[in-house]
Design an enzyme around this catalytic site. Structure first.
Site, mmCIF file in Angstrom:
data_model
loop_
_atom_site.group_PDB
_atom_site.id
_atom_site.type_symbol
_atom_site.label_atom_id
_atom_site.label_comp_id
_atom_site.label_asym_id
_atom_site.label_seq_id
_atom_site.Cartn_x
_atom_site.Cartn_y
_atom_site.Cartn_z
ATOM 1 N N GLY A 89 34.218 28.265 44.882
ATOM 2 C CA GLY A 89 32.982 28.211 45.663
ATOM 3 C C GLY A 89 32.486 29.553 46.156
ATOM 4 C CD GLU A 90 33.571 35.522 45.075
ATOM 5 O OE1 GLU A 90 33.198 36.700 45.175
ATOM 6 O OE2 GLU A 90 34.671 35.194 44.600
#
Length: 295
Positions: A89-90
């Site tokens: 989920g960067e």
């Protein structure tokens, strides 16, 4: 329920160890907690090296309007107490940081480096936004992490072995060629065409020509063929005095001539009746261009 990662890395003694490790992902708590954003650091194993600022901006607007549909996944950092490292989920993390959020919704899991790297790599490989170099680096890391052959990796990812092999082959290109792919200045097929050129200076000149003249892959391949087989590009001409004593044309000069000819050809195709005269002198090559003035 087993994690889908076991489908890729399960089977065999060595792979069964990976399967049991990856199953931790499914049995870990799914409680969503709020984590201060300043305590979050990017994933060290993130295969994506270039993030599109425009798309991050677009994602941040969506999150601002609709909120975060899926929380990011973190693990306690092994390098700094009280800090958390991103597992997945960067892009969402970067978007929330752009919105200047103080806290972000997250799921915290306890995973080791091998599990974290595998999840980050596979998660990104399932998307179509990675460049060919980022994809190749992800394949290479998975091969090393799990001691797999290219064939075994291809089977677990549902891809052809030639696809994996061709991607990894790109990593043998000079760094400046890889950087051009990462920056999306040239395509993967452009880069493959450059593999046959061993002179790095020449590769650099060809990349510059691709960018300046917007060559497609076929045009680049034609230029490379002319460089590798110069006798095929020279039309039959009437014998000239002292032709046998003419000096050999270097690769740098040859690519300059080919670039000029390509440019003149493009001008001619635009409808302008360009006249050219070529003269091969002992110390220099002269091209005279006549462009008629339109009334």
């Amino acid at each position: 329920m087993k994690s889908p990662f076991s489908r890729w890395f399960g089977g065999g003694k060595q792979e069964s160890e990976v399967e049991s490790e990856v199953e931790v992902v499914s049995t870990a708590t799914e409680e969503v907690v709020k984590i201060p954003i300043e305590k979050i650091v990017p994933n060290r194993f993130q295969p994506r090296t270039v993030f599109d600022d425009e798309k991050i901006e677009e994602l941040s607007r969506t999150i601002h309007t609709h909120g975060v549909i899926q929380p990011i996944v973190l693990r306690p950092s092994s390098e700094a107490e009280g800090m958390y490292e991103i597992i997945a989920g960067e892009r969402r993390y970067r978007a929330m940081k752009k919105l200047e959020w103080k806290e972000v919704p997250a799921i915290v899991r306890t995973l080791n480096d091998k599990e974290t790297a595998s999840i980050a790599l596979i998660e990104n490989l399932q998307r179509e936004e990675l460049t060919a170099i980022e994809e190749a680096l992800a394949y290479q890391q998975l091969l090393e992490l799990h001691s797999l052959t290219q064939e075994a990796l291809a089977q677990r990812l549902g891809k052809g072995q030639s696809t994996v092999a061709n991607k990894i082959r790109l990593l043998k290109l000079p760094q400046f060629v890889q950087d051009a792919i990462l920056q999306r200045e040239i395509s993967e097929r452009h880069a493959r065409a450059l593999i046959s050129i061993k002179d790095e200076q020449l590769q650099m000149q060809l990349i510059a020509a691709v960018k300046e003249y917007d060559w497609n892959v076929r045009q680049l391949e034609d230029q490379i063929q002319q460089i590798l087989h110069p006798q095929e590009e020279e039309p039959e001409e009437k014998p000239k005095p002292k032709r046998a004593q003419r000096k050999a044309i270097s690769k740098d000069v040859r690519i300059a001539l080919n670039t000029i000819k390509q440019s003149l050809s493009m001008v001619t195709k635009s409808g302008i009746d360009v006249k050219t005269e070529e003269e091969d002198n002992e110390d220099y090559y002269q091209i005279t261009v006549r462009i008629p003035k339109r009334k």
